[in-house]
Motif scaffolding. Structure first.
Motif, PDB file in Angstrom:
ATOM      1  N   ASN A 165       0.799  -1.225   0.000  1.00  0.00           N
ATOM      2  CA  ASN A 165       0.000   0.000   0.000  1.00  0.00           C
ATOM      3  C   ASN A 165       0.835   1.280   0.000  1.00  0.00           C
ATOM      4  O   ASN A 165       0.285   2.365  -0.259  1.00  0.00           O
ATOM      5  CB  ASN A 165      -0.915  -0.002   1.230  1.00  0.00           C
ATOM      6  CG  ASN A 165      -1.778  -1.256   1.307  1.00  0.00           C
ATOM      7  OD1 ASN A 165      -2.506  -1.566   0.377  1.00  0.00           O
ATOM      8  ND2 ASN A 165      -1.672  -1.988   2.411  1.00  0.00           N
ATOM      9  N   PHE A 166       2.122   1.194   0.298  1.00  0.00           N
ATOM     10  CA  PHE A 166       2.959   2.392   0.308  1.00  0.00           C
ATOM     11  C   PHE A 166       3.263   2.830  -1.118  1.00  0.00           C
ATOM     12  O   PHE A 166       3.616   2.009  -1.968  1.00  0.00           O
ATOM     13  CB  PHE A 166       4.269   2.139   1.053  1.00  0.00           C
ATOM     14  CG  PHE A 166       4.092   1.773   2.495  1.00  0.00           C
ATOM     15  CD1 PHE A 166       3.511   2.670   3.382  1.00  0.00           C
ATOM     16  CD2 PHE A 166       4.494   0.534   2.964  1.00  0.00           C
ATOM     17  CE1 PHE A 166       3.343   2.336   4.718  1.00  0.00           C
ATOM     18  CE2 PHE A 166       4.332   0.195   4.295  1.00  0.00           C
ATOM     19  CZ  PHE A 166       3.752   1.095   5.179  1.00  0.00           C
ATOM     20  N   ASP A 167       3.139   4.112  -1.367  1.00  0.00           N
ATOM     21  CA  ASP A 167       3.512   4.618  -2.692  1.00  0.00           C
ATOM     22  C   ASP A 167       5.011   4.534  -2.920  1.00  0.00           C
ATOM     23  O   ASP A 167       5.466   4.449  -4.063  1.00  0.00           O
ATOM     24  CB  ASP A 167       3.061   6.075  -2.855  1.00  0.00           C
ATOM     25  CG  ASP A 167       1.608   6.194  -3.282  1.00  0.00           C
ATOM     26  OD1 ASP A 167       0.994   5.147  -3.584  1.00  0.00           O
ATOM     27  OD2 ASP A 167       1.077   7.324  -3.307  1.00  0.00           O
ATOM     28  N   ARG A 168       5.754   4.556  -1.828  1.00  0.00           N
ATOM     29  CA  ARG A 168       7.211   4.489  -1.985  1.00  0.00           C
ATOM     30  C   ARG A 168       7.820   3.741  -0.801  1.00  0.00           C
ATOM     31  O   ARG A 168       7.457   3.975   0.352  1.00  0.00           O
ATOM     32  CB  ARG A 168       7.807   5.884  -2.091  1.00  0.00           C
ATOM     33  CG  ARG A 168       9.323   5.919  -2.350  1.00  0.00           C
ATOM     34  CD  ARG A 168       9.766   7.324  -2.718  1.00  0.00           C
ATOM     35  NE  ARG A 168       9.090   7.777  -3.924  1.00  0.00           N
ATOM     36  CZ  ARG A 168       8.771   9.045  -4.174  1.00  0.00           C
ATOM     37  NH1 ARG A 168       9.062   9.987  -3.296  1.00  0.00           N
ATOM     38  NH2 ARG A 168       8.162   9.367  -5.299  1.00  0.00           N
ATOM     39  N   ILE A 169       8.727   2.851  -1.118  1.00  0.00           N
ATOM     40  CA  ILE A 169       9.522   2.140  -0.119  1.00  0.00           C
ATOM     41  C   ILE A 169      10.975   2.528  -0.358  1.00  0.00           C
ATOM     42  O   ILE A 169      11.477   2.420  -1.470  1.00  0.00           O
ATOM     43  CB  ILE A 169       9.349   0.615  -0.228  1.00  0.00           C
ATOM     44  CG1 ILE A 169       7.902   0.220   0.088  1.00  0.00           C
ATOM     45  CG2 ILE A 169      10.310  -0.111   0.707  1.00  0.00           C
ATOM     46  CD1 ILE A 169       7.602  -1.256  -0.136  1.00  0.00           C
ATOM     47  N   ARG A 170      11.628   2.974   0.687  1.00  0.00           N
ATOM     48  CA  ARG A 170      13.016   3.424   0.562  1.00  0.00           C
ATOM     49  C   ARG A 170      13.897   2.666   1.556  1.00  0.00           C
ATOM     50  O   ARG A 170      13.568   2.562   2.737  1.00  0.00           O
ATOM     51  CB  ARG A 170      13.110   4.925   0.816  1.00  0.00           C
ATOM     52  CG  ARG A 170      14.542   5.500   0.788  1.00  0.00           C
ATOM     53  CD  ARG A 170      14.510   6.995   1.017  1.00  0.00           C
ATOM     54  NE  ARG A 170      15.831   7.581   1.202  1.00  0.00           N
ATOM     55  CZ  ARG A 170      16.377   8.495   0.408  1.00  0.00           C
ATOM     56  NH1 ARG A 170      15.704   8.936  -0.651  1.00  0.00           N
ATOM     57  NH2 ARG A 170      17.574   8.983   0.665  1.00  0.00           N
ATOM     58  N   TYR A 171      15.002   2.130   1.057  1.00  0.00           N
ATOM     59  CA  TYR A 171      16.004   1.484   1.907  1.00  0.00           C
ATOM     60  C   TYR A 171      17.195   2.414   2.046  1.00  0.00           C
ATOM     61  O   TYR A 171      17.737   2.898   1.042  1.00  0.00           O
ATOM     62  CB  TYR A 171      16.474   0.163   1.300  1.00  0.00           C
ATOM     63  CG  TYR A 171      15.447  -0.939   1.361  1.00  0.00           C
ATOM     64  CD1 TYR A 171      15.292  -1.710   2.507  1.00  0.00           C
ATOM     65  CD2 TYR A 171      14.628  -1.216   0.270  1.00  0.00           C
ATOM     66  CE1 TYR A 171      14.350  -2.730   2.572  1.00  0.00           C
ATOM     67  CE2 TYR A 171      13.686  -2.228   0.322  1.00  0.00           C
ATOM     68  CZ  TYR A 171      13.552  -2.980   1.472  1.00  0.00           C
ATOM     69  OH  TYR A 171      12.617  -3.987   1.529  1.00  0.00           O
ATOM     70  N   GLU A 172      17.574   2.647   3.295  1.00  0.00           N
ATOM     71  CA  GLU A 172      18.739   3.483   3.581  1.00  0.00           C
ATOM     72  C   GLU A 172      19.915   2.585   3.979  1.00  0.00           C
ATOM     73  O   GLU A 172      19.730   1.517   4.578  1.00  0.00           O
ATOM     74  CB  GLU A 172      18.440   4.451   4.734  1.00  0.00           C
ATOM     75  CG  GLU A 172      17.493   5.581   4.370  1.00  0.00           C
ATOM     76  CD  GLU A 172      18.203   6.741   3.681  1.00  0.00           C
ATOM     77  OE1 GLU A 172      19.446   6.668   3.507  1.00  0.00           O
ATOM     78  OE2 GLU A 172      17.522   7.702   3.307  1.00  0.00           O
ATOM     79  N   TYR A 173      21.115   3.026   3.648  1.00  0.00           N
ATOM     80  CA  TYR A 173      22.329   2.289   4.007  1.00  0.00           C
ATOM     81  C   TYR A 173      23.203   3.154   4.903  1.00  0.00           C
ATOM     82  O   TYR A 173      23.538   4.287   4.550  1.00  0.00           O
ATOM     83  CB  TYR A 173      23.121   1.901   2.754  1.00  0.00           C
ATOM     84  CG  TYR A 173      22.471   0.798   1.956  1.00  0.00           C
ATOM     85  CD1 TYR A 173      22.918  -0.515   2.061  1.00  0.00           C
ATOM     86  CD2 TYR A 173      21.394   1.059   1.107  1.00  0.00           C
ATOM     87  CE1 TYR A 173      22.314  -1.541   1.349  1.00  0.00           C
ATOM     88  CE2 TYR A 173      20.786   0.051   0.385  1.00  0.00           C
ATOM     89  CZ  TYR A 173      21.255  -1.252   0.509  1.00  0.00           C
ATOM     90  OH  TYR A 173      20.647  -2.261  -0.207  1.00  0.00           O
ATOM     91  N   TYR A 174      23.513   2.627   6.065  1.00  0.00           N
ATOM     92  CA  TYR A 174      24.454   3.266   6.987  1.00  0.00           C
ATOM     93  C   TYR A 174      25.466   2.215   7.418  1.00  0.00           C
ATOM     94  O   TYR A 174      25.086   1.142   7.882  1.00  0.00           O
ATOM     95  CB  TYR A 174      23.737   3.804   8.227  1.00  0.00           C
ATOM     96  CG  TYR A 174      22.869   5.010   7.967  1.00  0.00           C
ATOM     97  CD1 TYR A 174      23.371   6.298   8.121  1.00  0.00           C
ATOM     98  CD2 TYR A 174      21.543   4.856   7.587  1.00  0.00           C
ATOM     99  CE1 TYR A 174      22.578   7.408   7.898  1.00  0.00           C
ATOM    100  CE2 TYR A 174      20.734   5.962   7.358  1.00  0.00           C
ATOM    101  CZ  TYR A 174      21.255   7.233   7.515  1.00  0.00           C
ATOM    102  OH  TYR A 174      20.458   8.332   7.291  1.00  0.00           O
ATOM    103  N   ARG A 175      26.720   2.519   7.276  1.00  0.00           N
ATOM    104  CA  ARG A 175      27.738   1.561   7.716  1.00  0.00           C
ATOM    105  C   ARG A 175      27.985   1.655   9.215  1.00  0.00           C
ATOM    106  O   ARG A 175      28.583   0.759   9.803  1.00  0.00           O
ATOM    107  CB  ARG A 175      29.044   1.800   6.947  1.00  0.00           C
ATOM    108  CG  ARG A 175      28.868   1.615   5.451  1.00  0.00           C
ATOM    109  CD  ARG A 175      30.189   1.569   4.723  1.00  0.00           C
ATOM    110  NE  ARG A 175      29.977   1.434   3.292  1.00  0.00           N
ATOM    111  CZ  ARG A 175      30.936   1.207   2.412  1.00  0.00           C
ATOM    112  NH1 ARG A 175      32.178   1.085   2.829  1.00  0.00           N
ATOM    113  NH2 ARG A 175      30.663   1.100   1.127  1.00  0.00           N
ATOM    114  N   ASP A 176      27.506   2.720   9.812  1.00  0.00           N
ATOM    115  CA  ASP A 176      27.671   2.906  11.251  1.00  0.00           C
ATOM    116  C   ASP A 176      26.305   2.787  11.907  1.00  0.00           C
ATOM    117  O   ASP A 176      25.366   3.504  11.562  1.00  0.00           O
ATOM    118  CB  ASP A 176      28.282   4.283  11.548  1.00  0.00           C
ATOM    119  CG  ASP A 176      28.496   4.490  13.036  1.00  0.00           C
ATOM    120  OD1 ASP A 176      29.531   4.059  13.545  1.00  0.00           O
ATOM    121  OD2 ASP A 176      27.602   5.087  13.673  1.00  0.00           O
TER     122      ASP A 176
END
Length: 625
Positions: A269-280
């Motif tokens: 149902n989400f118009d947008r799915i975003r994956y974030e990358y953090y090495r810390d």
């Protein structure tokens, strides 16, 4: 696994269709299915929960509004994915580090239900027909099935996909698809797949759950090369903006061809799915506190116990909860690389494991939130206990001369320490075990039978888990073992795992209620030296191989359970792993922008596919168009 460190996020392996596969041969598993009859779904054991006329899964809201955005980090990796970075958009090959979420862009022949353990229903396939011998499966494609550019999904696309994954795909899916005997396309809407006579059910479920690629889009492209252009998909999302190593977005396909298919109603149902990358890990937590990440699953007990008290939680803008986890917890631990001579003797491995003080670690680092693990089959009937029964002995006796005597006794359980962090009795017991193995304590050095000092380098890619290692290292050092924890960057970490270039490394493997041929990838000799395999310990044990075949060929739930318990006994007696811990809940934290169905799926959180953004909070999620 919910770890005191990052383990669940770091090494939990979601295995797609193979993870839900059953151990039975196809002809045995589906003996209850009518033959030569179009079916709307398949179930390994028993009847399907949902009938042919079902409108949607029980755990969705069919009237859920669409809109808004969710920003998260992935709790699980599949095939070649990396928690810290990505440099390719192809997650189905060995090369590179793939972006999370690419599976959202593909449809499959059938789709799994999250409130059943082994059922799949029509998605791209409108119906499936099984032959009398249960080896040939004929899938008829839905007439509306289409790629994102509007071109129809044809049987030739499915054939191209399965052939490509078999020949060029990641070994952990290719090895399963090599159990397909033949594939044919009688017409544009029909794909017929015939399995080998001894194929396990995992083969069929892998075929049914595989992503479907566009043959025309891939024409002239190298499937194994680094992919920087979004491939043509057919799933509920398409690739949006992305920046390698930083973030990737997936935009909902508003006119998705399957929006009214029962398996898709009320989902995504989400118009947008975003994956974030953090090495810390600290930086990612700060991003969550600041509202840059909107949903977070926590895996660090210290954080859960002490850090979730910031203003947004106190005033109700952020919600936290213990989400019940009804799935088997699997096995998490430090894996010995037995390819290295210093770890060849199981007594040395056992002595090393005895120096891990779980009781002290749990009380002082993990706030007493965990239970000790001793098996890959925690929280399931497949975990061995007591003396082996007649059925287990029948499997183990042929290998009695090759197995430790402990296999035929009570299964190994890690000793309970006094919780001091320096249990002298435990130290003495470990020293006695080292001595039995031919080692010698020379002053402050533990010498191997070869005369060399025993050294251990624990390999990791985050300092979050450093306190747990340090507690272990402190005790190892007390007995003259030169131990250290080495942190490397994401690319080097992935490379060293693929090449088995480590002494000990932390991983976790969840064993489904229905293990499949994939279990060979974790425990079998066939994968011990295959680059990129999941056999982290390098297990190459004829007795294990024989029991694995019994698991795969079992013809009843009882046979499967007995064979799995026999496997559990061997692995625990051989001390391939220093098991760590588990708990019965998942820790969820999220900004209060979302709603969800009143019924939750039994075997998943359902966050990405069943939750939705409250209409009054769409702008708050950061949607700008």
């Amino acid at each position: 696994m919910k770890a005191g460190g990052m383990l669940a996020r770091r090494d939990f392996l979601a295995l797609g269709g193979a993870a839900l596969a059953a151990p039975l041969l196809v002809r045995d598993a589906f003996a209850q299915l009518p033959t030569d009859t179009p079916l709307h779904g398949i179930s390994v054991f028993g009847d399907l929960k949902y009938g042919a006329d079902f409108a949607h899964f029980d755990y969705v809201n069919p009237d859920a509004p669409s809109g808004g955005r969710i920003v998260t980090q992935s709790p699980a990796r599949i095939y070649n994915q990396n928690f810290d970075t990505f440099d390719t958009l192809n997650m189905y090959v060995l090369r590179g580090n793939a972006a999370f979420g690419m599976d959202l862009t593909y449809a499959s022949l059938l789709a799994s239900s999250s409130d059943e353990t082994s059922s799949m229903y029509g998605y791209v396939a409108e119906t499936v027909v099984v032959s009398e011998d249960r080896l040939t499966w004929r899938f008829t494609l839905h007439p509306d099935a289409a790629f994102h550019d509007g071109t129809p999904i044809k049987a030739s696309d499915v054939l191209f996909t399965l052939t490509t994954l078999r020949d060029l795909g990641h070994e952990n899916i290719a090895s399963t698809l090599r159990e397909v005997e033949t594939m044919e396309t009688p017409d544009e809407r029909t794909i017929s797949v015939t399995l080998k006579a001894d194929a396990g059910i995992s083969v069929l479920l892998t075929v049914a759950g595989a992503p479907i690629f566009s043959e025309s889009w891939w024409e002239g492209r190298d499937f194994q090369a680094t992919l920087s252009q979004a491939p043509l998909g057919s799933g509920p999302y398409r690739v949006g903006r992305f920046n390698f190593g930083s973030f990737i977005e997936f935009d909902r396909v508003a006119d998705h061809w399957a929006v009214k298919r029962p398996v898709m109603v009320g989902r995504y149902n989400f118009d947008r799915i975003r994956y974030e990358y953090y090495r810390d890990r600290t930086a990612s937590f700060e991003a969550f506190k600041g509202g840059n990440i909107l949903f977070r699953e926590e895996f660090t007990s210290r954080n859960w116990a002490t850090d979730y008290n910031f203003p947004a939680i106190n005033d109700g803008r952020v919600k936290i909860e213990d989400y019940p986890d009804e799935t088997p917890s699997g096995g998490q631990g430090w894996f010995f690389n037995t390819r290295r001579e210093k770890f060849a003797d199981r007594r040395i491995r056992q002595a090393i494991g005895m120096l891990f003080d779980f009781e002290w670690t749990n009380a002082n680092i993990m706030y007493g939130l965990y239970e000790r693990s001793n098996s890959f089959f925690e929280k399931s009937d497949n975990k061995a206990s007591g003396l082996p029964n007649e059925a287990e002995l029948a499997l183990l006796e042929p290998f009695r001369d090759q197995l430790p005597p402990e296999v035929f006794e009570e299964p190994y359980v890690a000793p309970v320490t006094d919780g001091s962090g320096r249990d002298r009795n435990q130290m003495r017991a470990a020293l006695a075990m080292f001595t039995e193995a031919g080692c010698k304590l020379d002053g402050r050095r533990m010498l191997l039978p070869s005369g060399e000092q025993l050294t251990i380098e624990f390999l990791g890619n985050s300092d979050t888990f450093e306190p747990h290692h340090n507690a272990f290292i402190r005790n190892l050092t007390q007995l003259g073992i030169r131990a250290s924890y080495r942190i490397v960057d994401a690319a080097q970490y992935s490379l060293r795992l693929r090449e088995f270039d480590f002494d000990m490394v932390v991983s976790r493997f969840t064993m489904s209620l229905f293990p499949s041929r994939f279990i060979r990838q974790v425990f079998g000799s066939v994968s011990a030296n295959s680059p990129g395999s999941f056999n982290m310990a390098g297990m190459a044990n004829p007795a294990i191989d024989a029991v694995l075949e019994k698991i795969i060929a079992a013809k009843s739930q009882e046979e499967f359970t007995m064979a799995t318990r026999a496997l559990d006994r061997i692995i625990r007696a051989e001390h391939y792993v220093v098991f760590q811990w588990h708990k019965a809940a998942r820790w969820l934290a999220y900004w209060d922008y979302y709603d969800r169905p009143t019924v939750s799926p039994k075997y998943a959180t359902g966050v990405l596919d069943t939750w939705w953004t409250r209409p009054d909070k769409v702008q708050a999620t950061g949607m700008t168009g």
